[in-house]
Design a protein around this motif. Structure first.
Motif, short mmCIF file in Angstrom:
data_model
loop_
_atom_site.label_atom_id
_atom_site.label_comp_id
_atom_site.label_asym_id
_atom_site.label_seq_id
_atom_site.Cartn_x
_atom_site.Cartn_y
_atom_site.Cartn_z
N GLY A 20 0.76 -1.18 0.29
CA GLY A 20 0.04 0.16 -0.03
C GLY A 20 0.87 1.33 0.07
O GLY A 20 0.41 2.47 -0.03
N SER A 21 2.07 1.19 0.04
CA SER A 21 3.05 2.34 0.06
C SER A 21 4.27 1.99 -0.65
O SER A 21 4.72 1.04 -0.96
N THR A 22 5.11 2.91 -1.04
CA THR A 22 6.54 2.84 -1.79
C THR A 22 7.40 2.08 -0.68
O THR A 22 7.87 1.46 -1.00
N GLN A 23 7.31 2.55 0.74
CA GLN A 23 8.23 1.80 1.51
C GLN A 23 7.86 0.34 1.70
O GLN A 23 8.72 -0.44 1.76
N GLU A 24 6.52 -0.03 1.60
CA GLU A 24 6.06 -1.44 1.56
C GLU A 24 6.59 -2.08 0.40
O GLU A 24 7.06 -3.33 0.35
#
Length: 220
Positions: A20-24
Motif C-alpha cells: 500500500g506504499s512505496t516503503q512496503e
C-alpha cells in the motif's frame, strides 16, 4: 494459476503481494532480492502480450500495485499531476478535468488499466499523434530499484538539465530495471470544444500531408 484476458498466456505463483506504499514495495523487493526470488510486477493486468503473467514454474511472487492509488498532488498552475502507480487511468483523466486541465493519455482499457502499467509499457493510445507516448507525458518518476532502494526522481520541471535523465530507463522497461511507484505527469489546457470529422483520402501521401497541416499541441 494466473491468466490474461485472452487465455493465451498461463503461469503460476505462490504468493500475490499487494503493498500500500512505496516503503512496503521497497521492503518486499529487498526481501526477495535477499532470497533470490523473482518478482512479477502487475498493474491492471490489461496487457495482451503476457508481460504481467508469471512464469509457469511458480517460483516467483506477483507484486500487484492496485492499492497504491492515491493522487498525491495536482498543480493546475504548473500543469502537473503526481500520482501513484496503481491509479486507474480514467480516474486521472477525471481528476485533471475537475481542475480544468487535460491528461491526454487515452486507450481502450482506460477504465481498468493503471498508470504504472502505462508507464512501464510506454503506452501510446488514441491521442499519441497529438500529445505523444506516455514517455512524452512524464516529467518525473519514483522507482524502487532491484535491491530495494528508492530512487526519488519526481520532478515538475520542463527544463531540467541536471545530469542524466534516468527516468527514461524505466519508462517502457516493463519493470525489468525497477518498479515504478509514482510519477509526475504533464497536464494540458482542457479543450473548450471537440469536433470530429471523417475524411476520405485516396493515398497514404495525402494522409501524411493532412497530418503536416494539423495544428501542434498546446504548450504546457
Amino acid at each position: 494459476m494466473e491468466l490474461e484476458a485472452r487465455r493465451l498466456w498461463h503461469g503460476a505463483t505462490r504468493l500475490v503481494v499487494r503493498p500500500g506504499s512505496t516503503q512496503e514495495v521497497a521492503a518486499v523487493v529487498r526481501t526477495c532480492a535477499e532470497a533470490g526470488l523473482p518478482i512479477v510486477p502487475q498493474g491492471g493486468n490489461t496487457g495482451l502480450v503476457g508481460g504481467a503473467v508469471p512464469p509457469i514454474d511458480g517460483r516467483n511472487i506477483v507484486l500487484a500495485l492496485g492499492r497504491m492509488n492515491r493522487i498525491r498532488e495536482i498543480d493546475p498552475v504548473n500543469f502537473t499531476m503526481t500520482a501513484e502507480a496503481g491509479c486507474i487511468l480514467a480516474q486521472l483523466q477525471q481528476a485533471a478535468a475537475e481542475t480544468d486541465r487535460l491528461f491526454p493519455l487515452s486507450l481502450g482499457a482506460e477504465g481498468s488499466c493503471q498508470i504504472g502499467g502505462n508507464l512501464s509499457t510506454n503506452a501510446g493510445g488514441i491521442a499519441v499523434l497529438r500529445y505523444g507516448n506516455t514517455r512524452e507525458l512524464t516529467l518525473g518518476l519514483e522507482v524502487v530499484l532491484p535491491d530495494g532502494r528508492v530512487w526519488d526522481g519526481l520532478r515538475g520541471l520542463r527544463k531540467d538539465n541536471t545530469g542524466y535523465d534516468l527516468k527514461q530507463l524505466f519508462i517502457g522497461g516493463e519493470g525489468t530495471l525497477g518498479i515504478i511507484t509514482a510519477a509526475t505527469l504533464k497536464l494540458f489546457p482542457k479543450p473548450r470544444e471537440v469536433e470530429v470529422a471523417f475524411l476520405g483520402l485516396a493515398r497514404v501521401e495525402d494522409v501524411m500531408a493532412l497530418f503536416a497541416r494539423a495544428p501542434p499541441p498546446p504548450i504546457s
